[in-house]
Design a protein around this motif. Structure first.
Motif, PDB file in Angstrom:
ATOM      1  N   GLU A 111       0.829  -1.205   0.000  1.00 10.56           N
ATOM      2  CA  GLU A 111       0.000   0.000   0.000  1.00 10.56           C
ATOM      3  C   GLU A 111       0.868   1.262   0.000  1.00 10.56           C
ATOM      4  O   GLU A 111       0.510   2.269  -0.609  1.00 10.56           O
ATOM      5  CB  GLU A 111      -0.957  -0.016   1.204  1.00 10.56           C
ATOM      6  CG  GLU A 111      -1.868   1.193   1.334  1.00 10.56           C
ATOM      7  CD  GLU A 111      -2.909   1.340   0.220  1.00 10.56           C
ATOM      8  OE1 GLU A 111      -3.087   0.415  -0.593  1.00 10.56           O
ATOM      9  OE2 GLU A 111      -3.553   2.415   0.160  1.00 10.56           O
ATOM     10  N   THR A 112       2.017   1.190   0.663  1.00  5.45           N
ATOM     11  CA  THR A 112       2.935   2.338   0.686  1.00  5.45           C
ATOM     12  C   THR A 112       3.378   2.695  -0.731  1.00  5.45           C
ATOM     13  O   THR A 112       3.418   3.866  -1.108  1.00  5.45           O
ATOM     14  CB  THR A 112       4.167   2.014   1.559  1.00  5.45           C
ATOM     15  OG1 THR A 112       3.720   1.637   2.864  1.00  5.45           O
ATOM     16  CG2 THR A 112       5.100   3.210   1.674  1.00  5.45           C
ATOM     17  N   SER A 113       3.666   1.674  -1.525  1.00  9.99           N
ATOM     18  CA  SER A 113       4.086   1.954  -2.899  1.00  9.99           C
ATOM     19  C   SER A 113       2.888   2.322  -3.784  1.00  9.99           C
ATOM     20  O   SER A 113       3.016   3.126  -4.705  1.00  9.99           O
ATOM     21  CB  SER A 113       4.863   0.779  -3.489  1.00  9.99           C
ATOM     22  OG  SER A 113       4.029  -0.333  -3.680  1.00  9.99           O
ATOM     23  N   ASN A 114       1.714   1.761  -3.485  1.00  8.25           N
ATOM     24  CA  ASN A 114       0.524   2.120  -4.270  1.00  8.25           C
ATOM     25  C   ASN A 114       0.108   3.573  -4.060  1.00  8.25           C
ATOM     26  O   ASN A 114      -0.378   4.228  -4.972  1.00  8.25           O
ATOM     27  CB  ASN A 114      -0.674   1.239  -3.892  1.00  8.25           C
ATOM     28  CG  ASN A 114      -0.534  -0.158  -4.445  1.00  8.25           C
ATOM     29  OD1 ASN A 114       0.236  -0.390  -5.381  1.00  8.25           O
ATOM     30  ND2 ASN A 114      -1.246  -1.104  -3.866  1.00  8.25           N
ATOM     31  N   LYS A 115       0.317   4.038  -2.833  1.00  9.78           N
ATOM     32  CA  LYS A 115      -0.132   5.381  -2.484  1.00  9.78           C
ATOM     33  C   LYS A 115       0.415   6.448  -3.428  1.00  9.78           C
ATOM     34  O   LYS A 115      -0.282   7.391  -3.782  1.00  9.78           O
ATOM     35  CB  LYS A 115       0.310   5.724  -1.062  1.00  9.78           C
ATOM     36  CG  LYS A 115      -0.767   5.561  -0.025  1.00  9.78           C
ATOM     37  CD  LYS A 115      -0.322   6.215   1.278  1.00  9.78           C
ATOM     38  CE  LYS A 115      -1.437   6.216   2.291  1.00  9.78           C
ATOM     39  NZ  LYS A 115      -1.047   6.896   3.553  1.00  9.78           N
ATOM     40  N   ILE A 116       1.699   6.287  -3.827  1.00 16.37           N
ATOM     41  CA  ILE A 116       2.291   7.367  -4.624  1.00 16.37           C
ATOM     42  C   ILE A 116       1.749   7.411  -6.045  1.00 16.37           C
ATOM     43  O   ILE A 116       2.124   8.290  -6.807  1.00 16.37           O
ATOM     44  CB  ILE A 116       3.828   7.296  -4.661  1.00 16.37           C
ATOM     45  CG1 ILE A 116       4.291   5.931  -5.120  1.00 16.37           C
ATOM     46  CG2 ILE A 116       4.441   7.692  -3.346  1.00 16.37           C
ATOM     47  CD1 ILE A 116       5.547   6.012  -5.929  1.00 16.37           C
ATOM     48  N   THR A 117       0.861   6.481  -6.407  1.00 13.56           N
ATOM     49  CA  THR A 117       0.208   6.642  -7.704  1.00 13.56           C
ATOM     50  C   THR A 117      -0.905   7.697  -7.610  1.00 13.56           C
ATOM     51  O   THR A 117      -1.303   8.263  -8.613  1.00 13.56           O
ATOM     52  CB  THR A 117      -0.376   5.312  -8.229  1.00 13.56           C
ATOM     53  OG1 THR A 117      -1.323   4.829  -7.279  1.00 13.56           O
ATOM     54  CG2 THR A 117       0.712   4.265  -8.398  1.00 13.56           C
ATOM     55  N   LEU A 166      -1.027  10.026  -4.605  1.00 20.22           N
ATOM     56  CA  LEU A 166      -0.566  11.133  -3.763  1.00 20.22           C
ATOM     57  C   LEU A 166       0.914  11.371  -4.028  1.00 20.22           C
ATOM     58  O   LEU A 166       1.634  10.447  -4.413  1.00 20.22           O
ATOM     59  CB  LEU A 166      -0.699  10.776  -2.280  1.00 20.22           C
ATOM     60  CG  LEU A 166      -2.074  10.539  -1.669  1.00 20.22           C
ATOM     61  CD1 LEU A 166      -1.926  10.133  -0.210  1.00 20.22           C
ATOM     62  CD2 LEU A 166      -2.928  11.790  -1.770  1.00 20.22           C
ATOM     63  N   THR A 167       1.397  12.585  -3.763  1.00 17.62           N
ATOM     64  CA  THR A 167       2.846  12.785  -3.786  1.00 17.62           C
ATOM     65  C   THR A 167       3.424  12.174  -2.502  1.00 17.62           C
ATOM     66  O   THR A 167       2.714  12.036  -1.503  1.00 17.62           O
ATOM     67  CB  THR A 167       3.212  14.281  -3.808  1.00 17.62           C
ATOM     68  OG1 THR A 167       2.804  14.860  -2.560  1.00 17.62           O
ATOM     69  CG2 THR A 167       2.525  15.005  -4.952  1.00 17.62           C
ATOM     70  N   PRO A 168       4.730  11.808  -2.521  1.00 14.45           N
ATOM     71  CA  PRO A 168       5.328  11.299  -1.282  1.00 14.45           C
ATOM     72  C   PRO A 168       5.155  12.284  -0.130  1.00 14.45           C
ATOM     73  O   PRO A 168       4.981  11.887   1.016  1.00 14.45           O
ATOM     74  CB  PRO A 168       6.806  11.124  -1.654  1.00 14.45           C
ATOM     75  CG  PRO A 168       6.813  10.932  -3.124  1.00 14.45           C
ATOM     76  CD  PRO A 168       5.674  11.765  -3.648  1.00 14.45           C
ATOM     77  N   ALA A 219       1.768  11.836   1.239  1.00 10.13           N
ATOM     78  CA  ALA A 219       1.576  10.494   1.797  1.00 10.13           C
ATOM     79  C   ALA A 219       2.327  10.279   3.109  1.00 10.13           C
ATOM     80  O   ALA A 219       2.126   9.280   3.786  1.00 10.13           O
ATOM     81  CB  ALA A 219       2.018   9.439   0.776  1.00 10.13           C
TER      82      ALA A 219
END
Lengths: 253, 253
Positions: A196-202, A204-206, A209
């Motif tokens: 989910e951490t890696s999915n989030k940046i699709t 949101l910006t880091p 996030a």
């Protein structure tokens, strides 16, 4: 139809071989490598050779060897008219001593035996002539929908960025795993969080996030965490990354 | 049918509300919160209340507030017979002052407006009685197939591991993004790499998946990278993580 020779027998060479072999507009005519044992894997896909003098004539020569070996391998291609391109993020175009030079850098981490879909892999191209660039573009677009023109300096920086986003990230996963194992918790519990951490940046910006004690400036939680870590290296990493996050966000608190 | 009251109106409360509302075996009877504005969102799902005296009778009270507020909120539930559980990774079970205490900790990062599939989210349970545990298990299993018994000490360590795997990882993505922006490269180029990095650990251990200059002990590449970084904090992070990786792997080189 673009004819290609791959030079090298490692991980990337294998992935390129598989992808080229199933692409109609590409003809993989040969794989060159010094190690006969490593070449065997390729022989079910195409012709293989281990003598520089036997390297075939092709539109593109892709050098997929370790960074230190690129220059040497390119010496075997001095008399070729095709485009000679290396596949390295960290290596300048001018280590190549060929007439038509280029770079064909697929920005991805390749694992032996784990197939990847090249279509979503960014391929970063560089060339010193329009004509060579056109050939590399045709080749790249035949396997990927994400083809970018990136010069040597940008590519170096991109490779550096990839170290943060891939190598260092993976090392942090390893610390997470070590903490789990020490406390008799299955690492599987962390995996959905990692996904989910890696999915989030699709979406949101880091920066958007970012969460956690350091983000909130929550000293109490950070000190509690530090008291739970006995490994000095992990403690140092916790301190340094927390400090960096805190500094970045404290103006906003 | 398990009846539930959620206390809190934040991110996690919203995600739990949505998930409970569509689960047949769970009846979300109320959401309690002090802020009327925040409660409004919940009123399309269930009854809301902002006075402690109005909190309804339920099988389970889930406290989904910030860590510092858990203890205070639990004081409103002293006379309740249902299981009172908090949802925090870093908080011991015994801050709760209820008859039947428990912990219901979903190990995931929740983003406002981005729906998550609870079925794949590990839910970590703790309780001090078999009966309370049974109720929490029924509730957790109704929404997730990954229910684990994790005690306070393990949960603390898991929360620490999550900081490495999520908070710190996301910060490294941010450094990757910053390097891209400074060099006029789209951050989109790094995204497939980031995805694949997290996918890799479903089939490899982080130790097996580790690559890069530090992993190879490649001092020349590391020095080149350091020369490309002007930000002192990024440089310090590069040095420290490279040193840690190098130390871990150098016996194997």
């Amino acid at each position: 139809m673009i004819s290609v020779v791959i030079l090298g027998t490692g991980n990337l060479a294998q992935h390129l071989c598989q992808t080229f072999s199933k692409t109609d507009s590409i003809q993989l005519i040969q794989v060159y490598g010094r190690n006969q044992g490593n070449l065997r894997w390729f022989s079910s896909y195409t012709e293989v050779c281990s003598e520089p003098k036997d390297i075939a004539k092709a539109d593109v020569y892709l050098i997929a060897v370790s960074d230190q070996a690129i220059e040497e391998v390119s010496h075997h291609l001095l008399d070729k008219n095709g485009v000679v391109a290396h596949t390295s993020g960290a290596t300048p175009i001018n280590v190549l001593s060929a007439k038509n030079r280029g770079v064909f850098y697929p920005l991805q981490t390749f694992t032996k035996g784990k197939s990847v879909d090249f279509d979503s892999i960014p391929i970063c191209l560089e060339s010193q002539s329009e004509e060579s660039l056109g050939v590399l573009q045709d080749l790249a677009q035949a396997i990927s929908s994400k083809v970018h023109l990136i010069d040597t300096e940008q590519r170096r920086q991109l490779h550096l960025a990839a170290v943060f986003a891939n190598n260092f990230t993976n090392y942090l996963y390893g610390i997470g795993e070590a903490i789990c194992h020490r406390n008799k918790i299955s690492f599987d519990l962390l995996k959905p969080l990692i996904q989910e951490t890696s999915n989030k940046i699709t979406s949101l910006t880091p920066k958007e996030a970012q969460t956690g004690p350091a983000r909130r400036g929550d000293e109490k939680s950070m000190n509690q965490h530090l008291s739970l870590i006995s490994d000095p290296s992990e403690q140092e990493i916790y301190r340094l990354l927390s400090k960096a996050i805190k500094t970045k966000y404290e103006k906003e608190l």
